[in-house]
Design a protein around this motif. Sequence first.
Motif, PDB file in Angstrom:
ATOM      1  N   SER A 150     -44.365 -31.241 -24.752  1.00 61.75           N
ATOM      2  CA  SER A 150     -44.176 -29.868 -25.031  1.00 61.75           C
ATOM      3  C   SER A 150     -44.573 -29.073 -24.169  1.00 61.75           C
ATOM      4  O   SER A 150     -43.944 -27.841 -23.964  1.00 61.75           O
ATOM      5  N   VAL A 151     -45.741 -29.216 -23.296  1.00 61.74           N
ATOM      6  CA  VAL A 151     -46.058 -28.167 -22.402  1.00 61.74           C
ATOM      7  C   VAL A 151     -45.018 -27.720 -21.321  1.00 61.74           C
ATOM      8  O   VAL A 151     -45.143 -26.624 -20.775  1.00 61.74           O
ATOM      9  N   GLU A 207     -41.956 -27.267 -21.933  1.00 56.91           N
ATOM     10  CA  GLU A 207     -41.021 -26.584 -22.459  1.00 56.91           C
ATOM     11  C   GLU A 207     -41.000 -25.335 -21.557  1.00 56.91           C
ATOM     12  O   GLU A 207     -39.873 -24.521 -21.056  1.00 56.91           O
ATOM     13  N   GLY A 208     -42.150 -24.774 -21.572  1.00 55.20           N
ATOM     14  CA  GLY A 208     -42.618 -23.388 -20.737  1.00 55.20           C
ATOM     15  C   GLY A 208     -41.938 -23.652 -19.289  1.00 55.20           C
ATOM     16  O   GLY A 208     -41.355 -22.608 -18.580  1.00 55.20           O
ATOM     17  N   ARG A 239     -38.100 -23.604 -18.783  1.00 52.31           N
ATOM     18  CA  ARG A 239     -37.491 -22.130 -18.853  1.00 52.31           C
ATOM     19  C   ARG A 239     -38.019 -21.399 -17.653  1.00 52.31           C
ATOM     20  O   ARG A 239     -36.822 -20.561 -17.157  1.00 52.31           O
ATOM     21  N   SER A 248     -33.515 -13.680 -20.517  1.00 50.21           N
ATOM     22  CA  SER A 248     -34.009 -14.123 -21.950  1.00 50.21           C
ATOM     23  C   SER A 248     -32.972 -14.820 -22.571  1.00 50.21           C
ATOM     24  O   SER A 248     -33.402 -15.967 -23.213  1.00 50.21           O
ATOM     25  N   ASP A 249     -31.781 -14.704 -22.517  1.00 52.48           N
ATOM     26  CA  ASP A 249     -30.680 -15.867 -23.102  1.00 52.48           C
ATOM     27  C   ASP A 249     -30.971 -17.031 -22.320  1.00 52.48           C
ATOM     28  O   ASP A 249     -30.877 -17.978 -23.149  1.00 52.48           O
ATOM     29  N   LYS A 265     -33.332 -18.569 -20.828  1.00 49.53           N
ATOM     30  CA  LYS A 265     -34.489 -19.244 -20.996  1.00 49.53           C
ATOM     31  C   LYS A 265     -34.609 -19.544 -22.393  1.00 49.53           C
ATOM     32  O   LYS A 265     -35.061 -20.752 -22.802  1.00 49.53           O
ATOM     33  N   THR A 266     -34.074 -18.960 -23.438  1.00 48.05           N
ATOM     34  CA  THR A 266     -33.896 -19.244 -25.059  1.00 48.05           C
ATOM     35  C   THR A 266     -32.843 -20.631 -24.860  1.00 48.05           C
ATOM     36  O   THR A 266     -33.526 -21.550 -25.563  1.00 48.05           O
ATOM     37  N   SER A 320     -34.954 -23.613 -23.197  1.00 47.75           N
ATOM     38  CA  SER A 320     -36.041 -23.908 -24.263  1.00 47.75           C
ATOM     39  C   SER A 320     -35.575 -24.773 -25.501  1.00 47.75           C
ATOM     40  O   SER A 320     -35.988 -25.821 -25.792  1.00 47.75           O
ATOM     41  N   GLU A 321     -34.470 -24.406 -26.037  1.00 47.75           N
ATOM     42  CA  GLU A 321     -33.758 -24.961 -27.008  1.00 47.75           C
ATOM     43  C   GLU A 321     -33.311 -26.492 -26.661  1.00 47.75           C
ATOM     44  O   GLU A 321     -33.697 -27.579 -27.374  1.00 47.75           O
ATOM     45  N   THR A 369     -36.529 -28.615 -25.728  1.00 50.70           N
ATOM     46  CA  THR A 369     -37.186 -29.079 -27.022  1.00 50.70           C
ATOM     47  C   THR A 369     -36.533 -30.073 -27.649  1.00 50.70           C
ATOM     48  O   THR A 369     -37.060 -31.054 -28.342  1.00 50.70           O
ATOM     49  N   ILE A 414     -38.307 -33.632 -28.857  1.00 45.67           N
ATOM     50  CA  ILE A 414     -38.406 -33.848 -30.181  1.00 45.67           C
ATOM     51  C   ILE A 414     -37.530 -35.126 -30.704  1.00 45.67           C
ATOM     52  O   ILE A 414     -38.192 -35.924 -31.261  1.00 45.67           O
ATOM     53  N   GLY A 455     -31.281 -24.643 -33.247  1.00 45.06           N
ATOM     54  CA  GLY A 455     -31.341 -24.835 -31.627  1.00 45.06           C
ATOM     55  C   GLY A 455     -29.899 -24.913 -31.017  1.00 45.06           C
ATOM     56  O   GLY A 455     -29.881 -23.781 -30.128  1.00 45.06           O
TER      57      GLY A 455
END
Lengths: 117, 144
Positions: free
Chosen positions: B15-16, B18-19, B22, B40-41, B43-44, B47-48, B51, B55, B110
């Motif tokens: 998980s580390v 994810e940052g 992005r 930002s769009d 990056k989001t 990230s989704e 993730t 997961i 997501g």
Amino acid sequence: METYCELKDGYLLVHVPRELDHHRAGSLRMEADLLIDAYQVRKVVFDFSGTEFMDSSGIGVIIGRSRNMGYCGGEVTAQNLNERIRKIFMVSGLHKIVKTEGGVAGNTNRMEKNHAE
Amino acid sequence: MQSKNEMRMWFDARSVNEGFARVAVASFVAEMNPTLDEISDIKTAVSEAVTNAIIHGYERPEDKVLLSCVIEGDTVEIAVEDTGKGIPDIEKAMEPFYTTRPELERSGMGFSFMEAFMDEVQVSSAVGKGTSVRMRKKIGAQEG
């Protein structure tokens, strides 16, 4: 361990981290729930003053706390949302579930910090 | 002006990362002069997708997530791939609020976020083989 939560008079103030993603969500949730249980908190305030990034994992944390508060007649609110966080609230529909200080659609200027006590 | 630039990287399904993922994509697309909102769009969305791979795709953190990015003119295409479990029903997986991991308090948003923040999202998946998410966004297309 980093701490995000602060017990105030009558509510739990959650300082949302700079970036709230799946990586951060787990520890934030654990800390908040521990305090909510221990002190029978009935109001949770998420403060986004220092938050630059949040994805759907963050939404999960807020919806989860909101649901738990709902069971016991409590409430969850959010404050100091910047434009980006507002957008995330709008896109996810979170603004319909969680009361936000000053609404979410409002003007795009930085919100004034007038926390009513 | 037709410029092309490409990058590929892979990293552990931790998980580390994810940052890291992005931010890496955000720096890569910086040459396109995106607005803060566009950054930002992206990056989001990254990230989704990352993730999800971590997961849902994998169970072991040593498994690798593959991330690639192609800039062509004013459009960026980002692909996030895993060789994990795969998605049995993509349509269902993409429904808002649908999640197979409610115990993790997944919001089930997501794919909705990826679709909201990118112009185009394509998902292909095979059970037992893995999942690939391809997203495209035109930079400079935003109104206002």
